[in-house]
Design an enzyme around this catalytic site. Sequence first.
Site, PDB file in Angstrom:
ATOM      1  N   GLY A 215     -24.123  17.487  12.167  1.00 57.04           N
ATOM      2  CA  GLY A 215     -22.979  18.355  12.398  1.00 57.04           C
ATOM      3  C   GLY A 215     -23.286  19.378  13.467  1.00 57.04           C
ATOM      4  O   GLY A 215     -24.268  19.254  14.206  1.00 57.04           O
ATOM      5  N   ASN A 216     -22.454  20.398  13.554  1.00 58.26           N
ATOM      6  CA  ASN A 216     -22.672  21.471  14.519  1.00 58.26           C
ATOM      7  C   ASN A 216     -22.180  22.784  13.938  1.00 58.26           C
ATOM      8  O   ASN A 216     -21.702  22.844  12.807  1.00 58.26           O
ATOM      9  CB  ASN A 216     -21.984  21.152  15.856  1.00 58.26           C
ATOM     10  N   ARG A 217     -22.297  23.852  14.705  1.00 60.69           N
ATOM     11  CA  ARG A 217     -22.050  25.198  14.189  1.00 60.69           C
ATOM     12  C   ARG A 217     -20.602  25.646  14.282  1.00 60.69           C
ATOM     13  O   ARG A 217     -20.279  26.788  13.938  1.00 60.69           O
ATOM     14  CB  ARG A 217     -22.931  26.198  14.947  1.00 60.69           C
TER      15      ARG A 217
END
Length: 416
Positions: A215-217
């Site tokens: 995933g990412n932020r």
Amino acid sequence: MTQGSTEDRPRVVLGVSGGIAAYKACEVLRGLTESGHRVRVAPTEAALQFVGAATFEALSGQPVETGVFSDVHEVPHVRLGQEADLVLVVPATADLMARAANGQADDLLTSTLLTARCPVLMVPAMHTEMWEHPATQRNISTLRGDGVVVAESDTGRLTGADTGKGRLPDPAEIVDLARLLLAAGNALPRDLEGRRVVISAGGTREPLDPVRYLGNRSSGRQGYALARVAAHRGAEVTLVAGHTAELVTPAGVRLIRTGTAEEMRSVMLTESDGADAVVMAAAVADFKVSAQAGYKIKKSDSGPEPVALAKNPDILSELVEARAAGKLSASLIAGFAAETGDPSSSPLEYGRDKLARKGCDLLVVNAVGEGRAFEVEDNAGWLLGDDGTETTIPHGSKSLLASTLWDAVNRRLAHQ
């Protein structure tokens, strides 16, 4: 936050009219005072049947009156409106809006509304039947014609067992709209009425196994701000959300949840057909796992096995290509680019290159990292157009950036 002197703080008059949603005005009041605003509460007599004056006084640190005959020597029925930077009414009942639309001034709040020369924001709350009544809709039209910003009401649980249109939007959303109007008083015109817009938001999640994911932020706040502002500017809004950290759906917005990049791609291609504007604000994962494990990958002394990755679809490019091939009818396509820059190029230079490669009409470039863009309330960057235009977006709320983008979108649509 560190607050300046009383004189330096933006002055807000918070009007509260007599509906059950008056208790939520306390949360709005708290949000405004904690973000550095000086707030004077002007309730109606009916509002005090729901929330007592002592509560408003304790939260605001200011005296509370309802009539025009207290402290007459200070002429409060004129002075409050003259000195305010914003007048905000939460909730705005059908009765309050009817009186305001007809220019009545029989208490402190309606008198303040007549004398205010600052932005005025009314946030309606009432039962669905009252909201839909032709008289209420006429009054809303009159108020908007007079320059009042009448927010979209939400859909959901009302009093008792009733559910429908007329619910007060989330208090955090109201505070955000108030901050937007204080920053840019013309930020919420009804210039997107009759337009249909589709917006993506949040990060995608690509499963490694039944437990873990890539995933990412991205929090999704920018995409939600785009949806919120568009809805309050009159658009029909569809929000296609990935992982969005449990954000509250903005009032008047249709939400479709997705998980992976492939799921978001499918929904965006379907929903974008026939839209007036499509905005890809989601942080779509560039890669996915080539083969997802059907079981939880176990630890081992020798370390994990290498994970093979495959490229995810480039949704923004696909939208542009589908439009060019006549397979997608969308008037305008905009994208977002999160860039860090490096020794060879700046974020803006990378953004110019990405605009040329993607072929979209507009591109918002954000410089990310070190507390910027991701997981924060504010944003900044540049708005690039395929016609060579470049607009610097100063640091401010994500709703302010959203308003800047919708200004550009509306200009483009008006000339098509």
